[in-house]
Design a protein around this motif. Sequence first.
Motif, PDB file in Angstrom:
ATOM      1  N   LYS A 192      -2.616  -9.040 -11.094  1.00 54.11           N
ATOM      2  CA  LYS A 192      -1.932  -8.267 -12.132  1.00 54.11           C
ATOM      3  C   LYS A 192      -1.401  -9.188 -13.218  1.00 54.11           C
ATOM      4  CE  LYS A 192      -0.493  -4.565  -9.004  1.00 54.11           C
ATOM      5  NZ  LYS A 192       0.647  -3.763  -8.488  1.00 54.11           N
ATOM      6  N   ASN A 207      10.067  -6.745  -0.323  1.00 50.06           N
ATOM      7  CA  ASN A 207       8.941  -6.010   0.250  1.00 50.06           C
ATOM      8  C   ASN A 207       7.647  -6.643  -0.242  1.00 50.06           C
ATOM      9  OD1 ASN A 207       8.058  -4.567  -2.296  1.00 50.06           O
ATOM     10  ND2 ASN A 207      10.177  -3.819  -2.163  1.00 50.06           N
ATOM     11  N   SER A 246       4.461  -8.075   5.621  1.00 47.65           N
ATOM     12  CA  SER A 246       4.913  -6.767   6.125  1.00 47.65           C
ATOM     13  C   SER A 246       5.142  -6.796   7.624  1.00 47.65           C
ATOM     14  CB  SER A 246       3.895  -5.693   5.774  1.00 47.65           C
ATOM     15  OG  SER A 246       2.634  -6.037   6.306  1.00 47.65           O
ATOM     16  N   PRO A 293       2.188 -10.698  -9.935  1.00 52.21           N
ATOM     17  CA  PRO A 293       1.621 -10.269  -8.655  1.00 52.21           C
ATOM     18  C   PRO A 293       0.135 -10.584  -8.622  1.00 52.21           C
ATOM     19  CG  PRO A 293       2.945  -8.532  -9.655  1.00 52.21           C
ATOM     20  CD  PRO A 293       2.712  -9.574 -10.703  1.00 52.21           C
ATOM     21  N   GLU A 349       5.392  -5.785  -2.149  1.00 50.84           N
ATOM     22  CA  GLU A 349       5.112  -5.627  -3.576  1.00 50.84           C
ATOM     23  C   GLU A 349       5.828  -6.675  -4.429  1.00 50.84           C
ATOM     24  OE1 GLU A 349       3.699  -2.576  -1.423  1.00 50.84           O
ATOM     25  OE2 GLU A 349       5.871  -2.926  -1.551  1.00 50.84           O
ATOM     26  N   ASP A 350       6.742  -7.403  -3.840  1.00 52.25           N
ATOM     27  CA  ASP A 350       7.430  -8.475  -4.560  1.00 52.25           C
ATOM     28  C   ASP A 350       6.657  -9.790  -4.510  1.00 52.25           C
ATOM     29  OD1 ASP A 350      10.454  -7.149  -3.206  1.00 52.25           O
ATOM     30  OD2 ASP A 350       9.762  -6.950  -5.285  1.00 52.25           O
ATOM     31  N   THR A 351       5.561  -9.807  -3.803  1.00 51.64           N
ATOM     32  CA  THR A 351       4.733 -11.005  -3.721  1.00 51.64           C
ATOM     33  C   THR A 351       4.196 -11.379  -5.087  1.00 51.64           C
ATOM     34  OG1 THR A 351       4.123 -10.626  -1.412  1.00 51.64           O
ATOM     35  CG2 THR A 351       2.598 -11.950  -2.747  1.00 51.64           C
TER      36      THR A 351
END
Length: 120
Positions: free
Chosen positions: A43, A86, A120, A40, A88-90
């Motif tokens: 991260k 969603n 989103s 991500p 957060e899966d990017t």
Amino acid sequence: QVQLVESGGGLVQAGGSLRLSCAASGIFSSIDNMDWYRQPPGKQREFVAGTTVDGHTNYRDSLQGRFTVSRDNAKNLVYLQMSSLNPEDTGVYSCNGRFKTPDGWTRNVWGQGTQVTVSS
């Protein structure tokens, strides 16, 4: 030289699905584990899902039920089917394979990655 090439990434709206593919090429005797990882934005890279040569699979706990990993040993392909995506899966999704070479060595190889962006 052994190589892994991912494809199938792109931009998708939240709730959508994508299927990633990873193709292995080169000179090798066999492929043991084939795994998917993602990184991500901002991260560290994290494990997503993996599959063994005999078809056993395992998943990051938080992704089980939405992501499905599979492989086609005859074609040296591994897939990652992702659903209910969603934001957060990017991230950049990469595959990793553990190869056995004809001269008996084991090599761990990474693909270059494919970008998945969930809006989103």
